[in-house]
Design a protein around this motif. Structure first.
Motif, PDB file in Angstrom:
ATOM      1  N   VAL A 208      75.465  59.648  20.395  1.00 44.12           N
ATOM      2  CA  VAL A 208      74.377  60.552  20.018  1.00 44.12           C
ATOM      3  C   VAL A 208      73.467  59.866  19.009  1.00 44.12           C
ATOM      4  CG1 VAL A 208      73.819  62.726  18.848  1.00 44.12           C
ATOM      5  CG2 VAL A 208      75.667  62.659  20.533  1.00 44.12           C
ATOM      6  N   GLN A 209      74.052  59.185  18.034  1.00 44.42           N
ATOM      7  CA  GLN A 209      73.275  58.477  17.026  1.00 44.42           C
ATOM      8  C   GLN A 209      72.364  57.426  17.659  1.00 44.42           C
ATOM      9  OE1 GLN A 209      72.833  58.988  13.907  1.00 44.42           O
ATOM     10  NE2 GLN A 209      71.916  57.078  13.176  1.00 44.42           N
ATOM     11  N   GLN A 210      72.813  56.848  18.758  1.00 43.05           N
ATOM     12  CA  GLN A 210      72.027  55.821  19.454  1.00 43.05           C
ATOM     13  C   GLN A 210      71.065  56.399  20.490  1.00 43.05           C
ATOM     14  OE1 GLN A 210      74.420  52.647  20.975  1.00 43.05           O
ATOM     15  NE2 GLN A 210      75.094  52.006  18.957  1.00 43.05           N
ATOM     16  N   GLY A 211      71.054  57.716  20.632  1.00 47.36           N
ATOM     17  CA  GLY A 211      70.153  58.353  21.576  1.00 47.36           C
ATOM     18  C   GLY A 211      70.610  58.305  23.018  1.00 47.36           C
ATOM     19  N   ARG A 212      71.877  57.967  23.246  1.00 45.52           N
ATOM     20  CA  ARG A 212      72.396  57.864  24.615  1.00 45.52           C
ATOM     21  C   ARG A 212      72.969  59.181  25.126  1.00 45.52           C
ATOM     22  NH1 ARG A 212      74.160  52.136  25.844  1.00 45.52           N
ATOM     23  NH2 ARG A 212      73.493  50.843  24.087  1.00 45.52           N
ATOM     24  N   LEU A 213      73.273  60.111  24.235  1.00 51.23           N
ATOM     25  CA  LEU A 213      73.830  61.412  24.607  1.00 51.23           C
ATOM     26  C   LEU A 213      73.162  62.515  23.785  1.00 51.23           C
ATOM     27  CD1 LEU A 213      77.724  60.959  24.858  1.00 51.23           C
ATOM     28  CD2 LEU A 213      76.123  61.387  26.737  1.00 51.23           C
ATOM     29  N   GLN A 214      73.140  63.713  24.367  1.00 52.48           N
ATOM     30  CA  GLN A 214      72.724  64.911  23.650  1.00 52.48           C
ATOM     31  C   GLN A 214      73.863  65.924  23.738  1.00 52.48           C
ATOM     32  OE1 GLN A 214      69.972  65.275  21.836  1.00 52.48           O
ATOM     33  NE2 GLN A 214      69.373  63.174  22.363  1.00 52.48           N
ATOM     34  N   GLY A 296      85.649  61.615  28.163  1.00 55.97           N
ATOM     35  CA  GLY A 296      85.843  60.173  28.281  1.00 55.97           C
ATOM     36  C   GLY A 296      85.009  59.578  29.397  1.00 55.97           C
ATOM     37  N   ARG A 297      84.921  60.253  30.543  1.00 56.07           N
ATOM     38  CA  ARG A 297      84.082  59.765  31.645  1.00 56.07           C
ATOM     39  C   ARG A 297      82.609  59.755  31.224  1.00 56.07           C
ATOM     40  NH1 ARG A 297      84.669  59.627  37.143  1.00 56.07           N
ATOM     41  NH2 ARG A 297      86.662  58.696  36.572  1.00 56.07           N
ATOM     42  N   LEU A 298      82.182  60.781  30.517  1.00 55.41           N
ATOM     43  CA  LEU A 298      80.804  60.847  30.054  1.00 55.41           C
ATOM     44  C   LEU A 298      80.498  59.694  29.093  1.00 55.41           C
ATOM     45  CD1 LEU A 298      78.229  62.654  30.222  1.00 55.41           C
ATOM     46  CD2 LEU A 298      79.019  63.706  28.090  1.00 55.41           C
TER      47      LEU A 298
END
Length: 466
Positions: A208-214, A296-298
């Motif tokens: 999330v910090q890297q902008g890869r997930l919300q 984990g898959r996500l």
């Protein structure tokens, strides 16, 4: 060689089961697979004696003692392999792979995604200041020494039930005292069981910090994108809060869906993705490892859809900066992290994770997790004492009706929150005291030894300066 009555009993049970997939047959499969994977971790990663792993880890929980007379477990150190069978039937195998932990396989399973990962590049220095030198840190005061000693005291129980392996106490980022069982030390990697969920929460925060997930966006799993599929609205936060509504029942009986997923299925997340909704997402809390298998898959997909991409990113952006050099993110055959229950790390590494959350995601001035990520972890879900990947102490020692166990730790302040794993794994974070307490063991006491750990935490806090 099993006794003839035991062998006949097993064969009768298999006959009654009729076919693979039915309750008794599945439970026996789970018993074999569980034995292979846990003994592989204990003996080949942690260096514990086989007899201890079998007696305390494998045969003590639930009804596992019933298979003891017919269970055969063989450890091949040279091949880094463990094989288990029940009276020569239901043969499972777990193999220790470089950088990927112990892989459980059954005859006929497809080949694993990759047999191992190359060594990590050397030279990364941690951002988190050192919590201790290499030697065991003697307790700073007599009171703390007594508190730690009591954490290992069995009170004359035979066979022992507490089986403490390690206790580490940090205050203000430094180890004030620690104690280990014989054969265990500061560098010994130990199975975290469901403390893996809390480390998974940190890995998610990293992405999330890297902008890869919300965390609050609908999940992109293709299996759920058919028009009208209500599962398409499930979020990562709902997975980590255990409120997805998916039918992933867990009771650890061996006959439940969760046991099948963990110890029989080749593609664990793929199997979990096939399960229907039991309740509308976000409306009810139901604890299950399946949520974190899907998480984990996500994580794998968001990091680059490969096990090496995730491992390397985790090393650069989380584990390396924290100095968690002994941590293994165990992967299944598809390269998906076994993010619910199979991460392995020394007690000090679990303490470093707790310190990161105590510091609200900062390590040496560098932000590894989003601001407020620790607050999310410690905020209760619905009317429970569970947060987001961590347990909260908001309800203290109040008992949960479903399990007849305390939600939290009555001896700790209400601002505390903690990682909690099967058989007594705990990382307790107490922000108001600047304290992190890690306790690890192979306890057969009910409820993950929470009442014994509550006593330990209370005595440790009483022994520390305010």
């Amino acid at each position: 060689m099993p006794s003839m009555p035991a062998l006949l009993g097993l064969l009768a049970l298999l006959s009654l089961a009729g076919c693979a997939g039915s309750g008794p047959y599945q439970a026996l499969q789970v018993a074999s697979g569980l034995s292979s994977q846990l003994v592989c971790i204990d003996t080949l990663q942690s260096g514990l004696p086989l007899a201890r792993s079998l007696q305390q880890r494998v045969l003590s929980p639930g009804a596992m003692h019933l298979v003891g007379p017919v269970l055969d477990v063989q450890v091949d150190v040279a091949q880094r392999r463990v094989r288990s069978s029940l009276a020569g039937l239901l043969v499972s195998q777990a193999t220790l792979r470089d950088g990927m932990g112990c892989l459980l396989q059954w005859p006929g399973d497809p080949a694993p995604h990759t047999p191992g990962l190359p060594p990590l590049a050397d030279g990364q220095l941690p951002d988190l200041p050192s919590i201790a030198g290499p030697a065991v840190v003697a307790p700073a005061t007599p009171a703390l020494r007594q508190a730690l000693a009591r954490g290992f005291d069995e009170g004359g129980a035979r066979p022992p039930a507490l089986n403490t392996l390690a206790v580490v106490v940090l205050q203000h980022g430094r180890v004030l005292g620690e104690q280990y069982a014989p054969g265990v030390g500061p560098a010994t990697p130990l199975l975290g069981f469901s403390m893996s969920k809390s480390l998974t929460h940190a890995l998610a925060g990293m992405l999330v910090q890297q902008g890869r997930l919300q965390p609050d966006a609908a999940l992109p799993f293709k299996a759920w994108q058919t028009p009208g599929d209500a599962r398409a609205s499930i979020t990562l936060a709902q997975l980590m809060r255990q409120t997805s509504g998916l039918a992933l029942r867990q009771d650890n009986s061996g006959t439940d869906p969760n046991s099948r997923m963990l110890f029989i299925e080749h593609d664990k997340a793929g199997w979990a993705l096939q399960q229907p909704l039991h309740k509308p997402p976000g409306q009810a809390w139901a604890y299950t490892d399946g949520h974190f298998v899907l998480a984990g898959r996500l994580l794998r997909d968001a990091a680059g859809d490969s096990p090496q991409a995730l491992r390397d990113l985790a090393q650069r952006a989380l584990l390396g900066p924290l100095g968690m050099q002994g941590t293994t993110l165990t992967l299944d055959a598809t390269g998906t992290p076994q993010a619910a229950s199979m991460f392995v790390a020394p007690a000090r590494d679990w303490a470093r994770l707790g310190q990161l959350y105590l510091n609200d995601g900062l390590a040496g001035g560098r932000r590894l997790l989003p601001a407020g990520w620790a607050h999310r972890a410690a905020t209760p879900t619905l009317d429970t004492g569970y947060g987001e990947g961590w347990w909260t102490n908001a309800r203290g020692g109040e008992r949960m009706a479903a399990w007849d166990l305390p939600w939290g730790l009555a001896s700790a302040p209400r601002d505390a929150f903690f990682a909690r794993g099967f058989m007594g794994q705990y990382t307790v974070v107490v922000p108001s005291r600047g304290v992190v307490i890690v306790r690890m063991g192979i306890s057969s006491l009910r409820g993950d030894a929470i009442e014994a750990v509550n006593q330990l935490v209370g005595e440790v806090l009483a022994a520390l300066p305010e």
